[in-house]
Design a protein around this motif. Structure first.
Motif, short mmCIF file in Angstrom:
data_model
loop_
_atom_site.label_atom_id
_atom_site.label_comp_id
_atom_site.label_asym_id
_atom_site.label_seq_id
_atom_site.Cartn_x
_atom_site.Cartn_y
_atom_site.Cartn_z
N HIS A 50 0.85 -1.20 0.00
CA HIS A 50 0.00 0.00 0.00
C HIS A 50 0.88 1.24 0.00
O HIS A 50 1.83 1.35 0.78
N ALA A 51 0.56 2.22 -0.85
CA ALA A 51 1.37 3.43 -1.00
C ALA A 51 1.54 4.17 0.33
O ALA A 51 2.63 4.64 0.65
N GLU A 52 0.48 4.25 1.11
CA GLU A 52 0.54 4.94 2.39
C GLU A 52 1.52 4.24 3.35
O GLU A 52 2.33 4.89 4.01
N ASP A 53 1.44 2.91 3.40
CA ASP A 53 2.36 2.14 4.24
C ASP A 53 3.80 2.30 3.76
O ASP A 53 4.73 2.41 4.55
N ASP A 54 3.96 2.30 2.43
CA ASP A 54 5.29 2.44 1.84
C ASP A 54 5.91 3.78 2.22
O ASP A 54 7.08 3.84 2.61
N GLN A 55 5.13 4.86 2.13
CA GLN A 55 5.63 6.18 2.51
C GLN A 55 6.02 6.20 3.99
O GLN A 55 7.05 6.76 4.36
#
Length: 171
Positions: A50-55
């Motif tokens: 997930h992009a949010e988790d990755d950030q």
């Protein structure tokens, strides 16, 4: 006495619960996994699905790198880098967690079955007589299938692993 585990530096960034254990813990981390943080920070490849988790994880990686680069911590780490298998003095990561960097040396003991970082984790675990803590199911499988003489815990079993040592040492 604190519980000890051999793990990779990136685990501290991905799994925040490792930094706030209920009882004292020391993570013994091969230096090459600290260097891997820089590669992960600079990579365009996502670490999380997930992009949010990755950030969030990339932010935590940058924070961990900055913490390791603070003068006192950097000095502790650099002291162990001249001698193979030397360990840094402890670097606090909260009220109950500390990290010790080890200058592991991969000598290809396990050949093609394990990559160089996995080999360092295995050798560190054997040298220090400390279990490995990982989120890599495939690594756990290969350790078991290969009969490698180390104890290994999945990160999802972190609380159990912490209790396991308490139970063992009290009997």
């Amino acid at each position: 006495m604190s519980r000890q585990f051999v793990t990779e530096a990136v685990m501290m960034a991905i799994y925040g619960q490792l930094l706030v254990p209920r009882s004292p813990v020391e993570y013994i981390v091969p230096y090459t996994t600290v260097m891997e943080l820089y590669e992960l920070r600079d990579s365009d490849e996502p670490l999380m699905s997930h992009a949010e988790d990755d950030q969030h994880v990339k932010l935590k990686i940058r924070e961990l790198i900055a913490y390791f680069e603070e003068p006192l911590n950097s000095k502790k780490i650099n002291r162990c880098l001249n001698i193979p298998w030397a360990k840094s003095s402890g670097i606090l990561l909260g009220s109950h967690a500390q990290i010790t960097i080890i200058n592991g040396v991969d000598n290809a003991t396990y050949g093609e079955a394990f990559d160089p970082i996995e080999t360092e984790l295995l050798l560190t675990s054997q040298r220090e007589k400390v279990p490995i803590l990982t989120d890599q199911f495939e690594l756990i499988q290969r350790i078991i299938e290969g009969g490698v003489p180390v104890q290994v815990y999945d990160i999802d079993d972190f609380d159990f692993a912490m209790e396991e040592e308490t139970f063992r040492s009290s009997h």
